[in-house]
Design a protein around this motif. Structure first.
Motif, mmCIF file in Angstrom:
data_model
loop_
_atom_site.group_PDB
_atom_site.id
_atom_site.type_symbol
_atom_site.label_atom_id
_atom_site.label_comp_id
_atom_site.label_asym_id
_atom_site.label_seq_id
_atom_site.Cartn_x
_atom_site.Cartn_y
_atom_site.Cartn_z
ATOM 1 N N LYS A 40 13.918 41.235 102.861
ATOM 2 C CA LYS A 40 13.470 43.284 103.629
ATOM 3 C C LYS A 40 14.350 42.636 105.205
ATOM 4 O O LYS A 40 14.254 41.295 105.534
ATOM 5 N N GLY A 41 14.065 43.039 105.941
ATOM 6 C CA GLY A 41 14.267 42.276 107.434
ATOM 7 C C GLY A 41 14.264 43.899 108.121
ATOM 8 O O GLY A 41 14.085 45.070 108.223
ATOM 9 N N THR A 42 14.629 43.573 109.840
ATOM 10 C CA THR A 42 14.130 44.338 110.926
ATOM 11 C C THR A 42 16.339 44.976 111.222
ATOM 12 O O THR A 42 16.711 44.114 111.310
ATOM 13 N N CYS A 43 16.013 45.587 112.338
ATOM 14 C CA CYS A 43 17.121 45.560 112.938
ATOM 15 C C CYS A 43 16.548 45.904 114.343
ATOM 16 O O CYS A 43 15.591 47.037 114.635
ATOM 17 N N THR A 44 17.994 45.774 115.287
ATOM 18 C CA THR A 44 17.143 46.067 117.229
ATOM 19 C C THR A 44 17.408 47.143 117.341
ATOM 20 O O THR A 44 17.603 47.588 118.491
ATOM 21 N N GLN A 45 18.716 47.819 116.700
ATOM 22 C CA GLN A 45 19.827 49.121 116.903
ATOM 23 C C GLN A 45 19.873 49.787 116.116
ATOM 24 O O GLN A 45 20.380 48.702 114.407
ATOM 25 N N ALA A 46 21.008 50.718 115.806
ATOM 26 C CA ALA A 46 21.002 52.118 114.948
ATOM 27 C C ALA A 46 22.506 51.007 114.483
ATOM 28 O O ALA A 46 22.630 50.945 113.237
ATOM 29 N N PRO A 95 11.045 64.810 110.235
ATOM 30 C CA PRO A 95 11.195 65.145 110.855
ATOM 31 C C PRO A 95 10.026 64.197 110.847
ATOM 32 O O PRO A 95 9.321 63.527 110.197
ATOM 33 N N ASN A 96 9.138 63.449 112.666
ATOM 34 C CA ASN A 96 8.284 62.710 112.434
ATOM 35 C C ASN A 96 7.714 62.900 113.528
ATOM 36 O O ASN A 96 7.900 63.783 114.309
ATOM 37 N N SER A 97 6.000 62.740 113.607
ATOM 38 C CA SER A 97 5.174 63.405 114.675
ATOM 39 C C SER A 97 5.774 62.557 115.718
ATOM 40 O O SER A 97 6.094 60.986 116.005
ATOM 41 N N GLY A 98 6.706 62.817 116.813
ATOM 42 C CA GLY A 98 7.194 62.639 118.018
ATOM 43 C C GLY A 98 9.010 62.216 117.807
ATOM 44 O O GLY A 98 8.913 61.506 118.639
ATOM 45 N N GLY A 99 9.983 62.208 116.842
ATOM 46 C CA GLY A 99 10.614 62.046 116.440
ATOM 47 C C GLY A 99 11.525 62.292 115.422
ATOM 48 O O GLY A 99 11.033 63.528 114.689
ATOM 49 N N LYS A 100 12.183 61.877 115.443
ATOM 50 C CA LYS A 100 12.676 61.659 113.741
ATOM 51 C C LYS A 100 13.133 60.372 112.819
ATOM 52 O O LYS A 100 12.598 59.508 113.454
ATOM 53 N N ILE A 101 13.005 60.087 111.589
ATOM 54 C CA ILE A 101 12.868 58.946 110.634
ATOM 55 C C ILE A 101 15.081 58.894 110.336
ATOM 56 O O ILE A 101 15.218 61.001 109.457
ATOM 57 N N THR A 102 15.575 58.547 109.987
ATOM 58 C CA THR A 102 16.932 58.451 109.319
ATOM 59 C C THR A 102 16.299 57.976 108.694
ATOM 60 O O THR A 102 16.320 56.517 108.804
ATOM 61 N N THR A 103 17.139 57.658 106.600
ATOM 62 C CA THR A 103 17.507 56.972 105.852
ATOM 63 C C THR A 103 18.835 57.273 105.341
ATOM 64 O O THR A 103 19.038 57.923 105.383
ATOM 65 N N ASN A 120 20.184 50.539 89.836
ATOM 66 C CA ASN A 120 18.927 50.908 90.021
ATOM 67 C C ASN A 120 19.748 49.514 91.270
ATOM 68 O O ASN A 120 18.696 49.204 91.993
ATOM 69 N N VAL A 121 20.405 49.482 91.560
ATOM 70 C CA VAL A 121 21.025 47.829 93.263
ATOM 71 C C VAL A 121 21.026 49.080 93.963
ATOM 72 O O VAL A 121 21.897 50.246 94.225
ATOM 73 N N TYR A 122 20.565 48.965 95.605
ATOM 74 C CA TYR A 122 20.469 49.655 96.306
ATOM 75 C C TYR A 122 20.256 48.580 97.913
ATOM 76 O O TYR A 122 19.838 47.304 97.804
ATOM 77 N N TYR A 123 20.950 49.742 99.446
ATOM 78 C CA TYR A 123 20.549 48.723 100.011
ATOM 79 C C TYR A 123 19.799 50.409 100.748
ATOM 80 O O TYR A 123 20.803 51.099 101.225
ATOM 81 N N LYS A 124 19.145 50.112 101.764
ATOM 82 C CA LYS A 124 18.713 50.950 102.624
ATOM 83 C C LYS A 124 17.662 50.500 104.061
ATOM 84 O O LYS A 124 17.070 49.680 104.549
ATOM 85 N N LYS A 125 18.746 51.723 104.226
ATOM 86 C CA LYS A 125 18.084 51.401 106.017
ATOM 87 C C LYS A 125 17.318 52.770 106.700
ATOM 88 O O LYS A 125 17.318 53.504 106.189
ATOM 89 N N ILE A 126 15.573 52.090 107.550
ATOM 90 C CA ILE A 126 14.897 53.287 107.545
ATOM 91 C C ILE A 126 15.212 53.224 109.166
ATOM 92 O O ILE A 126 14.815 52.118 110.117
ATOM 93 N N ALA A 134 16.251 58.579 121.645
ATOM 94 C CA ALA A 134 16.086 57.553 121.568
ATOM 95 C C ALA A 134 16.026 56.451 120.065
ATOM 96 O O ALA A 134 14.906 56.783 119.691
ATOM 97 N N PHE A 135 16.522 55.150 119.596
ATOM 98 C CA PHE A 135 16.191 54.628 118.545
ATOM 99 C C PHE A 135 14.654 53.764 119.416
ATOM 100 O O PHE A 135 15.027 53.421 120.240
ATOM 101 N N ILE A 136 14.079 53.875 117.893
ATOM 102 C CA ILE A 136 12.373 53.211 118.443
ATOM 103 C C ILE A 136 12.712 51.567 117.564
ATOM 104 O O ILE A 136 12.172 50.801 117.595
ATOM 105 N N SER A 137 12.891 51.862 116.372
ATOM 106 C CA SER A 137 12.726 50.344 115.218
ATOM 107 C C SER A 137 13.471 50.933 114.489
ATOM 108 O O SER A 137 13.998 52.131 113.683
ATOM 109 N N GLY A 138 13.605 50.040 113.658
ATOM 110 C CA GLY A 138 15.183 50.176 112.776
ATOM 111 C C GLY A 138 14.109 48.834 111.418
ATOM 112 O O GLY A 138 13.486 47.607 111.907
ATOM 113 N N GLU A 139 14.401 48.960 109.954
ATOM 114 C CA GLU A 139 14.256 48.327 108.934
ATOM 115 C C GLU A 139 15.526 48.379 108.343
ATOM 116 O O GLU A 139 15.334 49.536 107.547
ATOM 117 N N PHE A 140 14.919 47.061 106.947
ATOM 118 C CA PHE A 140 16.082 47.259 105.871
ATOM 119 C C PHE A 140 15.764 46.759 104.715
ATOM 120 O O PHE A 140 15.199 46.217 104.987
#
Length: 155
Positions: A40-46, A95-103, A120-126, A134-140
């Protein structure tokens, strides 16, 4: 088995001169994951690099698969070959309250993972965006389940 990523390994010599490597496959058939691997981890931009925050098990494989997504290439070196680790891209906006979530989701490449275990193997970014898109946050997350088979040698 140096560099194969396991913390411990059991090798059993059979009477026919071949050996099996824990958890039960011969070296010729491939390497089976003895436990789930989750990174698991984070992304600072899309688009751009990612930072790992946690992982479970097998440090060598953690490094290999994290390095395959760290800069967005989805490729890694396996032995002496460059290999596509994830493929079959899909995206979904919610849709998300105040914006959207892209998976964004990729499946494990059947070139690297044995076909029956790649499903069953995957790589997912949210990614979370505000109302102005405007980008708020990201995780993978990368997930490779127990008993997934990797080739010992790529052809």
């Amino acid at each position: 088995m140096n560099g194969k990523g396991f913390r411990y390994i059991t090798i059993t010599l059979k009477s026919d001169g071949h050996c099996t490597v824990q958890p039960g496959l011969s070296v010729e058939e491939g390497i089976k994951f003895p436990e789930n691997l989750k990174i698991k981890g984070t992304c600072t931009q899309a688009t751009g690099s990612a930072e790992m925050t946690s992982f479970t098990g097998m440090p060598t494989y953690t490094r290999i698969f994290f390095s395959s997504i760290k800069h967005g290439s989805l490729k890694t070196t396996w032995g002496t070959k460059d290999v596509e680790t994830f493929t079959d891209y899909q995206t979904q906006d919610s849709p998300n309250s105040g914006g959207k979530i892209t998976t964004e989701t990729w499946k494990g490449s059947s070139w690297l993972f044995a076909n029956e275990t790649a499903t069953n193997v995957y790589y997912k970014k949210i990614y979370k965006y505000d109302n102005s898109n405007a980008f708020i946050s990201g995780e993978f997350e990368i997930f490779i389940p127990k008993d997934t088979v990797l080739p010992a040698v790529l052809e």
